[in-house]
Write a protein that holds these residues in place. Structure first.
Motif, PDB file in Angstrom:
ATOM      1  N   SER A   3       0.845  -1.188   0.000  1.00  0.00           N
ATOM      2  CA  SER A   3       0.000   0.000   0.000  1.00  0.00           C
ATOM      3  C   SER A   3       0.877   1.232   0.000  1.00  0.00           C
ATOM      4  O   SER A   3       1.850   1.296   0.748  1.00  0.00           O
ATOM      5  N   TYR A   4       0.567   2.173  -0.838  1.00  0.00           N
ATOM      6  CA  TYR A   4       1.330   3.408  -0.895  1.00  0.00           C
ATOM      7  C   TYR A   4       0.466   4.517  -0.337  1.00  0.00           C
ATOM      8  O   TYR A   4      -0.643   4.745  -0.793  1.00  0.00           O
ATOM      9  N   LEU A  54       9.186   9.249   8.408  1.00  0.00           N
ATOM     10  CA  LEU A  54       8.354   8.493   7.463  1.00  0.00           C
ATOM     11  C   LEU A  54       8.068   9.277   6.198  1.00  0.00           C
ATOM     12  O   LEU A  54       7.486   8.769   5.262  1.00  0.00           O
ATOM     13  N   VAL A  55       8.459  10.513   6.188  1.00  0.00           N
ATOM     14  CA  VAL A  55       8.109  11.352   5.041  1.00  0.00           C
ATOM     15  C   VAL A  55       9.123  11.155   3.920  1.00  0.00           C
ATOM     16  O   VAL A  55      10.311  11.279   4.112  1.00  0.00           O
ATOM     17  N   GLU A  56       8.625  10.807   2.763  1.00  0.00           N
ATOM     18  CA  GLU A  56       9.513  10.506   1.654  1.00  0.00           C
ATOM     19  C   GLU A  56       9.580  11.667   0.658  1.00  0.00           C
ATOM     20  O   GLU A  56      10.604  11.946   0.069  1.00  0.00           O
ATOM     21  N   ALA A  57       8.471  12.319   0.453  1.00  0.00           N
ATOM     22  CA  ALA A  57       8.444  13.419  -0.510  1.00  0.00           C
ATOM     23  C   ALA A  57       7.308  14.348  -0.138  1.00  0.00           C
ATOM     24  O   ALA A  57       6.342  13.936   0.491  1.00  0.00           O
ATOM     25  N   TYR A  99      -0.091   1.566 -10.565  1.00  0.00           N
ATOM     26  CA  TYR A  99      -0.822   1.792  -9.308  1.00  0.00           C
ATOM     27  C   TYR A  99      -2.291   2.093  -9.563  1.00  0.00           C
ATOM     28  O   TYR A  99      -2.637   2.768 -10.537  1.00  0.00           O
ATOM     29  N   THR A 100      -3.130   1.622  -8.660  1.00  0.00           N
ATOM     30  CA  THR A 100      -4.526   2.076  -8.680  1.00  0.00           C
ATOM     31  C   THR A 100      -4.849   2.691  -7.321  1.00  0.00           C
ATOM     32  O   THR A 100      -4.355   2.234  -6.290  1.00  0.00           O
ATOM     33  N   SER A 101      -5.684   3.712  -7.341  1.00  0.00           N
ATOM     34  CA  SER A 101      -6.115   4.289  -6.070  1.00  0.00           C
ATOM     35  C   SER A 101      -7.107   3.314  -5.455  1.00  0.00           C
ATOM     36  O   SER A 101      -7.915   2.709  -6.164  1.00  0.00           O
ATOM     37  N   CYS A 160       1.404  11.159  -9.506  1.00  0.00           N
ATOM     38  CA  CYS A 160       2.287  10.451 -10.456  1.00  0.00           C
ATOM     39  C   CYS A 160       3.741  10.791 -10.162  1.00  0.00           C
ATOM     40  O   CYS A 160       4.622   9.917 -10.156  1.00  0.00           O
ATOM     41  N   GLU A 161       3.998  12.078  -9.919  1.00  0.00           N
ATOM     42  CA  GLU A 161       5.372  12.512  -9.648  1.00  0.00           C
ATOM     43  C   GLU A 161       5.909  11.807  -8.416  1.00  0.00           C
ATOM     44  O   GLU A 161       7.061  11.375  -8.371  1.00  0.00           O
ATOM     45  N   GLN A 162       5.051  11.659  -7.418  1.00  0.00           N
ATOM     46  CA  GLN A 162       5.524  11.069  -6.180  1.00  0.00           C
ATOM     47  C   GLN A 162       5.665   9.549  -6.300  1.00  0.00           C
ATOM     48  O   GLN A 162       6.594   8.952  -5.753  1.00  0.00           O
ATOM     49  N   LEU A 163       4.775   8.927  -7.040  1.00  0.00           N
ATOM     50  CA  LEU A 163       4.872   7.475  -7.191  1.00  0.00           C
ATOM     51  C   LEU A 163       6.092   7.071  -8.022  1.00  0.00           C
ATOM     52  O   LEU A 163       6.702   6.038  -7.783  1.00  0.00           O
TER      53      LEU A 163
END
Ligand SMILES: O=C(O)CCC(=O)C(=O)O
Ligand SMILES: [Fe+2]
Length: 270
Positions: A3-4, A54-57, A99-101, A160-163
């Motif tokens: 899960s993202y 935990l923060v990645e972006a 990815y799907t939401s 999209c940019e973050q994924l």
């Protein structure tokens, strides 16, 4: 299934700035992941206070203030104007980096408004065509479509940019666009599907504006994921994948109408 987690602080009535944080859960160990989701559950709808480790972006995006009026009319907190939640969960597909939401990112009312406006424009000015799709519209050709979709498109572009971990831009000035499939009952008319192809993009998002009950059949197949799997998105849900690389098709609808908001994106350097 990974899960993202995408945490979005909503705008307030006095601010038109939307902040985005992607917690580092995907790469974190199981314990940190559990901790993150526990926090998400306890604090849904408010500042989640995730630990900075935990923060990645993160990032911010501005959008037109007038849309904020929707906030007070809507009991749920909005991710972007018209959306349902402050948090969007993405699932990675099994075999490819796509990815799907897990939940809708656009509220049903706004999806319906976009479909209605697209139909109006298509009927009065005529639908456009491109090599694969015969009923399309460039959102940017109509001011109302821009107004209705702007917040959503910025939000999904940001996702999209973050994924994919890269800044992105639309492939062309006239992106994004609408694709509308329709089954007329006659075999000659209508536009029911799109055959196998790759897009002129690096990353593509397909956001379903139609509820599942408004058509039969349909869905998206991505060859490298599985030729048998039809990815069915509920209304307001989005599929994000590398459309320029992964061969895919839009499955034939056998009844009704299926409308998508589609974005073609390319990576750009910061
Ligand atoms: O209908 C679908 O799910 C696929 C649409 C598509 O691939 C496109 O418009 O480029
Ligand atoms: Fe495509």
């Amino acid at each position: 299934m990974d899960s993202y987690l995408l945490q979005i602080s909503p705008p307030t009535p006095t601010s038109n700035r939307l902040s985005w944080i992607v917690p580092g859960a995907p790469r974190a160990d199981a314990d940190r992941k559990r901790k993150a989701s526990r926090k998400l559950q306890f604090h849904e709808g408010v500042d989640l206070g995730l630990e900075s480790s935990l923060v990645e972006a993160s990032g911010t995006v501005d959008f037109p203030v007038p849309k904020l009026r929707r906030l007070s009319a809507c009991p749920s907190v909005e991710l972007v104007p018209g959306s349902l939640s402050t948090i969007c969960f993405f699932s990675r597909l099994k075999n490819i980096d796509a990815y799907t939401s897990q939940t809708p990112v656009v509220a049903p009312g706004l999806c319906d408004e976009i479909i209605a406006r697209a139909d109006e424009v298509g009927t009065t000015k005529g639908w456009g065509t491109y090599v694969f799709a015969k009923r399309t519209l460039h959102v940017n050709d109509d001011r109302d479509l821009v107004r209705l979709t702007k917040g959503v498109c910025l939000g999904v572009k940001r996702a999209c940019e973050q994924l994919y971990g890269s800044k992105m831009d639309w492939t062309q000035r006239n992106e994004p666009h609408i694709v509308s499939y329709i089954h007329t009952g006659s075999s000659k008319e209508g536009f029911t599907h799109v055959d196998w192809h790759t897009d002129s993009s690096e990353v593509t998002f397909l956001l379903s504006l139609s509820p599942l009950k408004s058509y039969s059949g349909g869905g998206t197949v991505i060859e490298a994921e599985s030729k048998e799997k039809h990815i069915h998105l509920g209304q307001g849900e989005v599929l994000i994948f590398e459309g320029g690389k992964e061969r895919h098709r839009g499955v034939k609808i056998t009844e009704g109408k299926r409308v998508l908001l589609v974005g073609f994106l390319k990576r750009v350097s910061e």
